[in-house]
Design a protein around this motif. Structure first.
Motif, PDB file in Angstrom:
ATOM      1  N   UNK A  70       0.851  -1.436   0.044  1.00 44.86           N
ATOM      2  CA  UNK A  70       0.072  -0.068   0.221  1.00 44.86           C
ATOM      3  C   UNK A  70       0.766   1.252   0.056  1.00 44.86           C
ATOM      4  N   UNK A  71       1.986   1.049  -0.278  1.00 42.22           N
ATOM      5  CA  UNK A  71       2.861   2.557  -0.510  1.00 42.22           C
ATOM      6  C   UNK A  71       2.687   3.039   1.247  1.00 42.22           C
ATOM      7  N   UNK A  72       2.981   2.116   2.281  1.00 44.91           N
ATOM      8  CA  UNK A  72       2.516   3.057   3.297  1.00 44.91           C
ATOM      9  C   UNK A  72       4.148   2.850   4.182  1.00 44.91           C
ATOM     10  N   UNK A  73       5.031   2.619   4.075  1.00 40.14           N
ATOM     11  CA  UNK A  73       6.609   2.545   4.653  1.00 40.14           C
ATOM     12  C   UNK A  73       7.701   3.178   4.940  1.00 40.14           C
ATOM     13  N   UNK A  74       7.770   4.595   5.094  1.00 37.74           N
ATOM     14  CA  UNK A  74       9.182   5.190   4.795  1.00 37.74           C
ATOM     15  C   UNK A  74       9.999   4.353   5.498  1.00 37.74           C
ATOM     16  N   UNK A  75      10.587   3.909   4.166  1.00 36.24           N
ATOM     17  CA  UNK A  75      12.334   3.234   4.078  1.00 36.24           C
ATOM     18  C   UNK A  75      12.673   3.961   4.671  1.00 36.24           C
ATOM     19  N   UNK A  76      13.083   5.743   4.580  1.00 36.38           N
ATOM     20  CA  UNK A  76      14.138   5.654   5.206  1.00 36.38           C
ATOM     21  C   UNK A  76      14.241   6.142   6.637  1.00 36.38           C
ATOM     22  N   UNK A  77      13.245   6.465   7.203  1.00 44.29           N
ATOM     23  CA  UNK A  77      13.373   6.300   8.482  1.00 44.29           C
ATOM     24  C   UNK A  77      13.217   5.172   9.708  1.00 44.29           C
ATOM     25  N   UNK A  78      13.138   3.754   8.456  1.00 43.17           N
ATOM     26  CA  UNK A  78      12.862   2.759   9.101  1.00 43.17           C
ATOM     27  C   UNK A  78      14.314   2.341   8.653  1.00 43.17           C
ATOM     28  N   UNK A  79      15.731   2.427   8.034  1.00 38.63           N
ATOM     29  CA  UNK A  79      17.209   2.802   8.363  1.00 38.63           C
ATOM     30  C   UNK A  79      17.497   3.336   9.265  1.00 38.63           C
ATOM     31  N   UNK A  80      16.973   4.759   9.117  1.00 35.21           N
ATOM     32  CA  UNK A  80      17.810   5.734  10.162  1.00 35.21           C
ATOM     33  C   UNK A  80      17.922   5.014  11.608  1.00 35.21           C
ATOM     34  N   UNK A  81      16.489   4.426  12.021  1.00 34.77           N
ATOM     35  CA  UNK A  81      15.852   4.297  13.427  1.00 34.77           C
ATOM     36  C   UNK A  81      16.616   2.779  13.721  1.00 34.77           C
ATOM     37  N   UNK A  82      16.730   1.758  12.883  1.00 38.99           N
ATOM     38  CA  UNK A  82      17.115   0.607  13.233  1.00 38.99           C
ATOM     39  C   UNK A  82      18.396   0.414  14.007  1.00 38.99           C
ATOM     40  N   UNK A  83      19.113   1.834  14.036  1.00 33.35           N
ATOM     41  CA  UNK A  83      20.636   0.831  15.665  1.00 33.35           C
ATOM     42  C   UNK A  83      20.560   1.220  16.389  1.00 33.35           C
ATOM     43  N   UNK A  84      19.340   2.536  16.617  1.00 32.07           N
ATOM     44  CA  UNK A  84      19.350   2.861  17.773  1.00 32.07           C
ATOM     45  C   UNK A  84      17.703   1.947  18.610  1.00 32.07           C
ATOM     46  N   UNK A  85      17.373   0.988  17.457  1.00 30.87           N
ATOM     47  CA  UNK A  85      15.951  -0.078  18.128  1.00 30.87           C
ATOM     48  C   UNK A  85      16.943  -1.386  18.570  1.00 30.87           C
ATOM     49  N   UNK A  86      18.202  -1.444  17.616  1.00 34.21           N
ATOM     50  CA  UNK A  86      19.234  -2.827  18.224  1.00 34.21           C
ATOM     51  C   UNK A  86      20.024  -2.191  19.105  1.00 34.21           C
ATOM     52  N   UNK A  87      19.960  -1.445  19.702  1.00 37.08           N
ATOM     53  CA  UNK A  87      20.735  -1.403  20.995  1.00 37.08           C
ATOM     54  C   UNK A  87      19.704  -0.885  21.887  1.00 37.08           C
ATOM     55  N   UNK A  88      19.061  -0.666  22.271  1.00 32.52           N
ATOM     56  CA  UNK A  88      18.014  -0.282  22.754  1.00 32.52           C
ATOM     57  C   UNK A  88      17.653  -1.544  23.454  1.00 32.52           C
ATOM     58  N   UNK A  89      16.789  -2.897  22.464  1.00 33.47           N
ATOM     59  CA  UNK A  89      16.165  -3.677  22.357  1.00 33.47           C
ATOM     60  C   UNK A  89      17.396  -4.916  23.749  1.00 33.47           C
ATOM     61  N   UNK A  90      18.336  -5.039  22.766  1.00 38.76           N
ATOM     62  CA  UNK A  90      19.551  -5.517  23.727  1.00 38.76           C
ATOM     63  C   UNK A  90      19.818  -5.085  24.886  1.00 38.76           C
ATOM     64  N   UNK A  91      19.867  -4.034  25.470  1.00 39.51           N
ATOM     65  CA  UNK A  91      19.773  -3.736  26.627  1.00 39.51           C
ATOM     66  C   UNK A  91      18.456  -4.042  27.284  1.00 39.51           C
ATOM     67  N   UNK A  92      17.238  -3.672  26.745  1.00 40.48           N
ATOM     68  CA  UNK A  92      16.238  -4.166  27.354  1.00 40.48           C
ATOM     69  C   UNK A  92      16.079  -5.303  27.729  1.00 40.48           C
ATOM     70  N   UNK A  93      16.313  -6.610  26.826  1.00 41.30           N
ATOM     71  CA  UNK A  93      16.232  -8.026  27.515  1.00 41.30           C
ATOM     72  C   UNK A  93      17.342  -8.071  28.534  1.00 41.30           C
TER      73      UNK A  93
END
Length: 262
Positions: A70-93
């Motif tokens: 449906x062309x509803x994914x902003x892939x630029x935002x996904x790529x920018x936020x992924x490093x922070x997401x990975x860091x945060x999830x590893x700390x959270x677990x």
């Protein structure tokens, strides 16, 4: 059959509301595990969290594919936020794995009540700004990842309000949230597997804190129904469904607390 039914229910709302399904899976899996022999009482919540976020690893792929069509994914935002997401999830677990079940359950319940209130009142931050720069996106991603890992969600209840606050249209916010759920699930799954690895008191067929027999039935049923929920998100007003779902969340969280504290 219970695992299949849970997968269908969670997958539908994961696709429609971009919430990842963990808010439903965690309390129900906790109660299911607590009712079975061989599950140590102090680890049932950790197993529910790990299994739930491992399920999101697969359901997020199905959901994001439907939103991408449906062309509803902003892939630029996904790529920018992924490093922070990975860091945060590893700390959270890491944090979640070392917190006793009862305090963790209280935190989970408080978070569920926050999400439910947000849905019941249909609270939405006023769109008033643009997305922050790379450092800001990394910081936001770290926070979303850490909280998502603690409560085993795909991050939609945090990502969607953040993106709409940054003037992203709600359909694109939901679609982008579904895509962001994948790196959350990757980091969270690896974290729960690593932090539960080698614990002798876990039931057979556990991969760290991921219980594989439950995962085996949850994944196909969730993936089957998630695209339907995603398609309906683009066709139906979801405010009423959100309010109904919020009441279900509060009920499930209360039952989970009862099963742990009774």
């Amino acid at each position: 059959m219970a695992y299949i039914g849970l997968g269908l229910f969670a997958g539908f709302f994961a696709g429609m509301l971009g919430i990842g399904g963990g808010l439903v899976m965690v309390p129900l899996l906790t109660m299911m595990f607590a009712a079975q022999d061989g599950f140590p009482p102090g680890e049932v919540l950790h197993l529910a969290l790990g299994t739930s976020i491992a399920t999101i690893l697969f359901t997020s792929l199905s959901s994001l594919h439907a939103h991408h069509q449906h062309d509803a994914v902003l892939w630029k935002v996904v790529l920018q936020i992924t490093p922070g997401i990975l860091f945060g999830t590893l700390f959270g677990t890491l944090f979640a794995s070392n917190v006793p079940a009862k305090p963790l359950a209280l935190f989970f319940t408080c978070f569920v009540c926050f999400v439910a209130l947000q849905m019941i009142l249909d609270l939405k931050p006023k769109a008033s700004r643009e997305l922050p720069g790379i450092i800001g996106v990394f910081a936001v991603g770290t926070g979303i990842g850490a909280v998502s890992a603690l409560v085993a969600i795909g991050g939609g209840s945090l990502t969607v309000p953040f993106l709409t606050w940054c003037n992203v249209r709600v359909q694109k916010a939901i679609g982008t949230s579904a895509a962001i759920g994948f790196p959350i699930a990757v980091g969270g799954s690896l974290g729960y597997i690593y932090n539960g690895w080698g614990r002798a008191d876990l039931p057979p067929w556990s991969l760290g804190f991921v219980y594989l027999p439950a995962l085996l039935w949850l994944v196909p049923s969730s993936m089957l129904i998630a695209p339907l929920g995603a398609r309906l998100a683009h066709r139906l007003p979801v405010a009423t469904l959100k309010r109904i779902f919020a009441c279900v969340l509060i009920t499930l969280a209360a039952k989970m607390l009862w099963s742990l504290f009774a």
